[in-house]
Design a protein around this motif. Structure first.
Motif, PDB file in Angstrom:
ATOM      1  N   SER B  58     -22.820   5.572  39.861  1.00 28.32           N
ATOM      2  CA  SER B  58     -21.937   6.692  40.126  1.00 28.32           C
ATOM      3  C   SER B  58     -20.902   6.310  41.166  1.00 28.32           C
ATOM      4  N   TYR B 255     -34.143   6.096  37.157  1.00 25.19           N
ATOM      5  CA  TYR B 255     -32.722   6.467  37.210  1.00 25.19           C
ATOM      6  C   TYR B 255     -31.946   5.847  36.055  1.00 25.19           C
ATOM      7  N   ALA B 258     -32.556   7.892  33.136  1.00 25.86           N
ATOM      8  CA  ALA B 258     -31.820   9.160  33.200  1.00 25.86           C
ATOM      9  C   ALA B 258     -30.344   8.929  32.853  1.00 25.86           C
ATOM     10  N   LEU B 259     -29.789   7.827  33.353  1.00 25.21           N
ATOM     11  CA  LEU B 259     -28.390   7.506  33.092  1.00 25.21           C
ATOM     12  C   LEU B 259     -28.169   7.317  31.596  1.00 25.21           C
ATOM     13  N   ALA B 262     -28.401  10.593  29.755  1.00 23.17           N
ATOM     14  CA  ALA B 262     -27.338  11.549  30.078  1.00 23.17           C
ATOM     15  C   ALA B 262     -26.073  11.297  29.275  1.00 23.17           C
ATOM     16  N   SER B 270     -28.952  16.192  32.223  1.00 22.79           N
ATOM     17  CA  SER B 270     -28.670  15.735  33.584  1.00 22.79           C
ATOM     18  C   SER B 270     -29.932  15.769  34.424  1.00 22.79           C
ATOM     19  N   LEU B 271     -29.749  15.367  35.674  1.00 25.34           N
ATOM     20  CA  LEU B 271     -30.816  15.487  36.658  1.00 25.34           C
ATOM     21  C   LEU B 271     -30.380  16.530  37.660  1.00 25.34           C
ATOM     22  N   PHE B 274     -28.429  15.538  43.752  1.00 19.95           N
ATOM     23  CA  PHE B 274     -27.271  14.673  43.926  1.00 19.95           C
ATOM     24  C   PHE B 274     -27.699  13.382  44.605  1.00 19.95           C
ATOM     25  N   ARG B 290     -35.040  12.894  43.461  1.00 26.30           N
ATOM     26  CA  ARG B 290     -34.696  13.362  42.113  1.00 26.30           C
ATOM     27  C   ARG B 290     -35.658  12.826  41.057  1.00 26.30           C
TER      28      ARG B 290
END
Lengths: 208, 319, 292
Positions: B58, B255, B258-259, B262, B270-271, B274, B290
């Motif tokens: 990100s 993660y 999740a990426l 997404a 999404s998660l 932030f 998260r």
């Protein structure tokens, strides 16, 4: 109250036509995608529909009337680069309240931490700033939201998070959404209809 | 796909190796007090000749800072620690300044890196190290769809897209062994995007190493060999491209999974929450707040990077 | 940190050894404090030093510097220290009025150029180029001469010649702000022109304006001294620095070095103080450097 563009054309001072003969209509509750590669004039169309630019030909009508020049515009635009869309000398609290005062639920749905409100823009990432820009545009008077490559610069997780929240609010308030993007897979995900600008005749336009 | 570092069965040395890199900025907290703000911590990455390694993550995860640290162009209030080696030798700031633009090429994110007082043709020519400067420059202009008359223009006369193409051309025309490209493609016409990425691939196939920093996983998947996933200033996982497929179960870190999930072409889920801001990093695992696999250990101890299934991961419980 | 590891302040950090160990913000504040104290002293001196010191007294004429007459005395027995301080005060007053008027001209012209359309912009840009192209001194002399000399002529002369560079900065700044995304967003959120001007534009322009104003000071003061020295400015009976210097020139060959040295040095120190003040404030307000 539909938002219409009637045979709209635009060029910058002395420049070539960037958009010509473009017609378009959207109703509240609709989600329409505007697809096109960069340089296809889709950002200019977004700016025309939001009243950021005046068309050189044709007209943009909201509810049959020309766009209001003054006052809170029912058509709001969210841009690609949030760091340019916030005043660098303002704390984010000030930025968001420039639009309206959203409640905690809305802030939560965008995953905004309360601590961010007192921060300066250069202390947050663009993904975080974009959440503020989106909320700022979603005031109570907003009827249409135009998202111009709104999540292009963000990572996939943040992108999904922002769209989830926007789609929920749009559905609840019966907003019309115009989603401008070069990514077909994103548009396919939730648009009712997709306008492909690549198929418009734009002979004479060169690489950006 | 062969393992990184294995070219025709022979294990080679990494071209660039970064170990436990930390970057901090000295900042004013309030009034005259200063504090250290750690923006990159414990980052490790290796690049071998002949491969493209994509760095994805990100915005605000420290991707660009990694590039700037390797090149030695961080701002004056930055403090760097850790171990960086290029071609087996330590990268000192003196070596960085001699290697920059010769052995290490950089495609910057901002078009402000062009010299505003020099015609762009001359700027690209100056970067040519072998052969007829004029010919090489004209060839690369043609390749990037730049008209012949563009060479006589100054940067302020170019459109944003053209300026970006000049930057790419200028960086790739030389004879560098390592190419670092920081978001080289946003705002470019798809044909030019393709050309740029293709060119990077070509350079690596000639035996160079390429670091492609991007937020666009799709492009990374198409052109890279390995992908390093950045989060809150460190690499959570380094995976082979093939691991990004199907339901993402070949990936190691939650993660990365999740990426992958997404992406709009996958599940578009999404998660909550932030990415933690630098200065407010959790004591334990950076992703713990998260994470659905979260256990007590994650809160207490930050996981070290470990090898797993041909990749690297920073997670106590990844299998 | 491992032995083979590297740790260094990245490229571009050039430290001034004078204030070793302090951060930029502290250094800046200290230099601002020092210059302000110096200026206060000059102004206070004007009121505390007696006018008797500069009346003619042939008993102590042509004295070199001593504990009583710090800067020595001149051919009429006047105390040079008192003359210098009073001269600096006149320079200060002339400089302040002239640069304030100049800065206001710059503000008005800069903003109009950026907001009132192409024609006004063309006119202002042409004016800027015109005034930048002709040497200041020539215009100041012409104006001062046309206005019959005296303090009014000097102020007008300096005021009308010093605005162009600041006007150009303000014009560019306003132009950039006008097309900024966040200004356009504010318009579409229904904010009035006045609201945008006061909440968005002013906070950006105010520091630019004040720093520009302070940086105009040394120029204005030097030009005032310059044309007074040449005899086109203030009348000979005013104890301005320029007058003192030009009178002293005649006595330099007789070995009375202190007549020109101290007033000249004092002028230099004051001008330099403003310069330091301005550039330090600039650093403090620059968002890119303020963090160091």
């Amino acid at each position: 109250m539909p938002l219409k563009a009637l045979e709209v054309g635009f060029h910058y001072y002395n420049g070539p036509w960037v958009v010509s003969n473009f017609s378009f209509m959207i109703n509240p509750g609709q989600i329409i995608g505007l697809y096109g590669p960069s340089g296809s004039g889709k950002s200019t169309i977004a700016r025309l529909l939001a009243g950021f630019e005046k068309p050189r030909a044709g007209q943009v009508l909201l509810d049959g009337k020309p766009m209001p020049v003054k006052g809170n515009n029912p058509v709001q635009l969210v841009l690609q680069h949030p760091e340019k869309a916030v005043n660098p000398r303002w704390q984010l609290e000030q930025t968001i309240y420039e639009g309206w005062r959203p409640n905690a639920e809305i802030m939560d749905s965008f995953g905004i931490s309360n601590k961010w409100l007192k921060r300066w823009p250069n202390e947050l990432s663009s993904g975080e700033l974009q959440r503020f820009c989106v909320i700022r545009a979603l005031g109570p008077e907003t009827r249409y939201l135009i998202a111009d490559e709104m999540t292009t610069m963000l990572d996939a997780v943040t992108q999904a998070q922002i769209w989830e929240a926007v789609l929920r609010i749009a559905a609840r308030r019966n907003l019309g959404l115009i989603v401008v993007s070069h990514e077909m897979s994103l548009l396919n995900r939730f648009c009712h209809e997709i306008v492909n600008l690549d198929s418009y005749d734009r002979s004479g336009l060169v690489y950006n | 796909m062969s393992m990184p570092g294995e070219v025709s069965g022979v294990k080679t040395e990494p071209m660039l190796s970064v170990r436990e890199l930390s970057v901090s900025f000295i900042q004013y907290a309030r009034g005259l007090k200063q504090q250290l703000l750690e923006v990159i911590n414990g980052l490790s990455i290796e690049l071998y000749p002949g491969e493209v390694v994509a760095v994805v993550g990100s915005s605000g995860s420290g991707k660009s800072l990694l590039a700037h640290a390797v090149l030695g162009i961080l701002p004056g209030n930055a403090i760097v620690s850790g171990d960086m080696q290029f071609g087996g030798e330590i990268l000192t700031s003196k070596r960085q300044s001699t290697l920059r633009g010769t052995e290490i090429a950089f495609v910057p994110q901002s078009v402000n890196y062009l010299d505003p007082l020099m015609k762009v043709g001359a700027q690209v020519k100056a970067a040519v190290k072998q052969g007829s400067k004029r010919e090489v420059q004209q060839k690369i202009f043609k390749r990037y769809h730049l008209d012949k008359n563009v060479e006589n223009l100054y940067p302020f006369q170019l459109s944003g897209g053209m300026a970006r193409r000049i930057l790419v051309a200028g960086a790739l025309v030389g004879n560098a062994r390592l190419v670092i490209a920081d978001e080289p493609t946003p705002g470019l016409h798809p044909a030019v995007v393709k050309e740029t990425l293709h060119h990077l691939r070509e350079l690596s196939d000639e035996g160079r190493a390429v670091m492609l920093i991007t937020h666009d996983i799709k492009a990374a998947l198409e052109y890279a060999d390995r992908i390093a996933v950045f989060y809150a200033g460190t690499t959570l996982e380094t995976a082979n491209v093939a691991d990004f497929s199907g339901d993402g179960s070949d990936l190691r870190h939650p993660y990365s999974k999740a990426l992958w999930k997404a992406l709009p072409q996958n599940d578009f889920v999404s998660l909550p929450g932030f990415q933690p801001a630098s200065g407010e990093l959790p004591q334990g695992c950076l992703f713990a707040p998260r994470c659905h696999m979260f256990k007590d250990l994650c809160k207490e101890k930050r996981p070290k990077e470990r090898s797993l299934r041909g990749g690297k991961v920073r997670c106590h419980y990844a299998t | 940190m491992s032995k083979s590891g590297i740790s260094y302040l990245a490229a571009g950090s050039k430290e001034v050894r004078l204030f070793k160990g302090m951060n930029l913000r502290t250094k800046t504040l200290i230099s601002i404090g020092l210059t302000v104290v110096l200026l206060m002293l000059i102004i206070a001196g004007n009121f505390t030093l007696s006018a008797d010191n500069i009346s003619t007294n042939f008993e102590i004429k042509n004295q070199p510097p001593s504990a009583v007459n710090l800067f020595g005395t001149d051919w009429l027995g006047r105390d040079m220290f008192t003359r210098t301080v009073k001269g600096l005060n006149i320079s200060l007053a002339v400089g302040m009025i002239a640069s304030f008027v100049s800065a206001v001209i710059a503000l008005v012209l800069g903003i109009s150029a950026a907001t009132l359309g192409k024609r006004v912009d063309g006119l202002v840009t042409w004016l800027i180029d015109l005034f930048l192209g002709v040497p200041h001194l020539v215009i100041i002399i012409l104006i001062a001469f046309a206005m019959g000399g005296g303090i009014r002529g000097v102020i007008v002369g300096v005021a009308v010649t010093h605005w162009p560079s600041l006007a150009r900065v303000i014009r560019a700044e306003v132009m950039q702000l006008r097309s900024a995304d966040y200004i356009q967003v504010a318009q579409k959120l229904g904010k009035s022109r006045w609201w945008i001007a006061t909440k968005h534009l002013l906070p950006h322009l105010a520091p630019q304006f004040f720093i520009g104003l302070i940086l105009l000071f040394p120029h204005a003061i030097l030009h005032e001294a310059g044309i007074s020295f040449l005899g086109f400015g203030l009348s000979p009976e005013t104890p301005a620095i320029g007058i003192i210097l030009s009178e002293s020139m005649r006595y330099l060959s007789t070995g009375m070095w202190w007549l020109a040295f101290f007033p000249g040095l004092a002028l230099l120190v004051m001008v330099r103080s403003f310069d330091i003040l301005g550039s330090n404030l600039l650093l403090l307000f620059d968002p890119h450097r303020a963090r160091e």
